[in-house]
Design an enzyme around this catalytic site. Structure first.
Site, PDB file in Angstrom:
ATOM      1  N   GLU A 123       0.815  -1.193   0.003  1.00 35.59           N
ATOM      2  CA  GLU A 123      -0.206   0.094   0.166  1.00 35.59           C
ATOM      3  C   GLU A 123       0.810   1.190  -0.116  1.00 35.59           C
ATOM      4  OE1 GLU A 123      -3.789  -2.031   1.703  1.00 35.59           O
ATOM      5  OE2 GLU A 123      -2.886  -0.648   3.137  1.00 35.59           O
ATOM      6  N   CYS A 195       3.343   8.538   1.254  1.00 35.43           N
ATOM      7  CA  CYS A 195       3.603   7.446   2.046  1.00 35.43           C
ATOM      8  C   CYS A 195       4.111   6.031   1.569  1.00 35.43           C
ATOM      9  CB  CYS A 195       2.771   7.576   3.147  1.00 35.43           C
ATOM     10  SG  CYS A 195       2.891   6.538   4.512  1.00 35.43           S
ATOM     11  N   CYS A 202       4.596  -6.931   8.289  1.00 35.14           N
ATOM     12  CA  CYS A 202       5.836  -6.245   9.107  1.00 35.14           C
ATOM     13  C   CYS A 202       5.960  -7.556  10.489  1.00 35.14           C
ATOM     14  CB  CYS A 202       5.377  -4.969  10.053  1.00 35.14           C
ATOM     15  SG  CYS A 202       6.649  -4.222  10.973  1.00 35.14           S
ATOM     16  N   CYS A 206       3.908  -4.377  16.749  1.00 30.35           N
ATOM     17  CA  CYS A 206       3.453  -3.207  17.792  1.00 30.35           C
ATOM     18  C   CYS A 206       1.875  -3.790  18.058  1.00 30.35           C
ATOM     19  CB  CYS A 206       3.823  -2.080  17.209  1.00 30.35           C
ATOM     20  SG  CYS A 206       5.582  -1.706  16.745  1.00 30.35           S
ATOM     21  N   CYS A 209      -0.840  -1.681  16.014  1.00 31.01           N
ATOM     22  CA  CYS A 209      -0.769  -1.380  14.476  1.00 31.01           C
ATOM     23  C   CYS A 209      -1.299  -2.604  13.961  1.00 31.01           C
ATOM     24  CB  CYS A 209       0.760  -1.192  14.076  1.00 31.01           C
ATOM     25  SG  CYS A 209       0.993  -1.302  12.514  1.00 31.01           S
ATOM     26  N   GLY A 253       5.553  -1.992   7.070  1.00 33.58           N
ATOM     27  CA  GLY A 253       6.811  -2.497   7.118  1.00 33.58           C
ATOM     28  C   GLY A 253       7.998  -1.708   8.083  1.00 33.58           C
ATOM     29  N   SER A 308       9.843   5.772  16.340  1.00 35.86           N
ATOM     30  CA  SER A 308       8.535   5.586  16.712  1.00 35.86           C
ATOM     31  C   SER A 308       8.686   5.486  18.264  1.00 35.86           C
ATOM     32  CB  SER A 308       7.846   4.442  16.228  1.00 35.86           C
ATOM     33  OG  SER A 308       7.410   4.758  14.830  1.00 35.86           O
ATOM     34  N   ASN A 310       6.323   6.677  21.115  1.00 34.13           N
ATOM     35  CA  ASN A 310       5.276   6.196  21.238  1.00 34.13           C
ATOM     36  C   ASN A 310       4.885   5.805  22.866  1.00 34.13           C
ATOM     37  OD1 ASN A 310       4.415   6.069  18.553  1.00 34.13           O
ATOM     38  ND2 ASN A 310       4.599   3.926  18.096  1.00 34.13           N
ATOM     39  N   CYS A 429      -2.284   6.460   9.467  1.00 38.97           N
ATOM     40  CA  CYS A 429      -1.394   5.529  10.137  1.00 38.97           C
ATOM     41  C   CYS A 429      -1.627   4.227  10.695  1.00 38.97           C
ATOM     42  CB  CYS A 429      -0.548   6.414  11.029  1.00 38.97           C
ATOM     43  SG  CYS A 429       0.193   7.719  10.632  1.00 38.97           S
TER      44      CYS A 429
END
Ligand code: SAH
Ligand code: SF4
Length: 438
Positions: A123, A195, A202, A206, A209, A253, A308, A310, A429
């Protein structure tokens, strides 16, 4: 916990025809197909030399593939017909990643499923006017007065239709078409962000996600990563060197777990396509060996770095990002400090606000302290968590994002809030996953 404004029903997505779905003809030839796209100038020269042609023919190939954005060897009209035929007979095709499906959001964002061989797609997202992630890093138009002025050497950016009506001769055909649209008032962006994905799925896992749910399916090649960008530039009629386009390696990823391909793509995009690395940002979940390698890259080839983060501390970060058990915040920061920043460059901390988990007032103070402790010039990008099916977190409560921003800003940390783009088409995101459901 799902956002009411977001549709879960794929049938409600606005799906547009990418326009070239039927153009593909299966190869029945016994000759193995090889892609020109992905080869750098040197490799293209060697290829031409192998066919007994002078080296400068390699330059012509690079021009055609990366500037004119041809999709077919037959369209490389700078080469004689007989040479084009010899290329084709040897199995060479342009082989650029192909946009197979387009989803358009009501906010102008477009999400693409890009084919990279077989059934797998990745994507890529086009965000006209960006999402605020570029704010404060010197690449947004609203920031030219401040200390993050335009990077030196950036091209001027004329936007009036009169200026855009100059000579179009050297531009790709689609750019000329887009300018025709712009002249009719159709192109309504003055800057945009693409993006880009670096892997199919991935492996980092996380907890908040959606991409993590896929696991890692495959690494992308440098050509596939750069191909996403060139396909979108082509679709949008972007004229490199004039239009203001930022790239963020923040799609599917973990770029630093596919390091060579990621940097190979950057080199192609800088050296062949002509994009500036100062308008590129790569985001990592904190892969220390990757950051250390990145620190060795020459400044003229290195994108900006986003981490990241977070979470305000290791305890919370471990819960939501298991990778923190391998490389904790201090280890990540030690690696980041090895990167030699350009004048005025800052490291971005991405910070996803999870309702009740990372968005409390004391967290903001902890993040400010942490940012100061690093001794690095940093800016913080706050991202309100975007919900996804099967992920049991909550969006931050109304007002808490602004309160978080105000607290950080009050402690002297440059802080920006990223606007969610394309939530209705799962383009925001952490929502990039629907790939395998094609
Ligand atoms: N793998 C890299 C880059 C891709 S993720 C990385 O993690 O940095 C890009 C950004 O999206 C990261 O900052 C990540 O924390 C954020 N993100 C992931 N899932 C999200 C979600 N559901 N809502 C908001 N942001 C999310
Ligand atoms: Fe991978 Fe980034 Fe998602 Fe983490 S946030 S699972 S590293 S894509």
């Amino acid at each position: 916990m799902l956002n009411k404004a977001m549709s879960n029903d794929p049938s409600q997505l606005v799906q547009l025809d990418a326009g070239n779905a039927a153009a593909e003809s299966p190869a029945h030839s016994v000759v193995e197909k090889k892609a020109l796209f992905g080869l750098d100038a040197e490799q293209l020269k060697e290829l031409m030399a192998g066919l007994g042609e002078p080296a400068w023919r390699g330059r012509q190939l690079a021009q055609a593939v990366y500037h004119q954005r041809v999709a077919d060897v037959e369209a490389i009209t700078t080469l004689a017909k007989s040479l084009r035929r010899r290329l084709a007979e040897a199995g060479w095709e342009v082989g650029r990643a192909r946009i197979a499906q387009v989803f358009r959001s009501i906010d102008g964002t477009e999400r693409y499923l890009v084919e990279c061989g077989g059934a797998l797609t990745v994507e890529t997202v086009w965000m006209p006017e960006g999402d605020g992630g570029e704010a404060g890093d010197g690449s947004d138009s609203g920031n030219l007065q401040g200390r993050d002025a335009e990077p030196l050497g950036a091209p001027p950016f004329p936007r009036s239709s009169a200026e855009r009506m100059g000579s179009h001769k050297s531009q790709p055909e689609s750019a000329r078409n887009a300018i025709a649209v712009a002249e009719k008032g159709g192109q309504n962006w003055s800057r945009a962000t693409i993006c880009v994905s670096s892997q199919v799925g991935c492996a980092v896992n996380c907890q908040f996600c959606l991409t993590a749910k896929l696991g890692l399916q495959r690494n992308l090649t440098a050509g596939e990563i750069a191909g996403q960008v060139v396909s979108v530039l082509d679709r949008q009629g972007v004229e490199v060197g004039r239009d203001r386009v930022n790239l963020v390696f923040m799609g599917m990823g973990e770029p630093f777990l596919n390091y060579s391909s990621f940097m190979g793509a950057v080199r192609l995009l800088v050296s062949e396509v002509g994009l500036s690395p100062q308008r590129m940002t790569v985001s990592t979940s904190g892969i220390v060996p990757g950051i250390e390698r990145f620190a060795e890259e020459p400044a003229e080839m290195r994108p900006k770095l986003a981490i990241s983060l977070n979470a305000p501390n290791d305890e919370v970060r471990e819960q939501i990002m298991p990778i923190n058990r391998k490389w904790n915040i201090e280890a990540v920061m030690d690696a980041v400090r090895q990167v030699k920043l350009r004048p005025r460059e800052r490291v971005t901390f991405e910070y996803v606000l999870l309702g009740g988990v990372t968005d409390r007032p004391e967290h903001a103070h902890q993040v400010a302290r942490l940012a100061r402790r690093t001794g690095l010039p940093v800016k913080v990008n706050l991202i309100a968590w975007n919900p996804g099916p099967g992920i049991l977190y909550a969006m931050p409560a109304a007002g808490s994002v602004e309160a978080f921003r105000a607290t950080l800003a009050g402690e002297g940390i440059a802080t920006y809030v990223r606007r969610p783009r394309g939530r209705d088409i799962f383009a925001a995101c952490g929502q990039l996953k629907r790939t395998v459901e094609r």
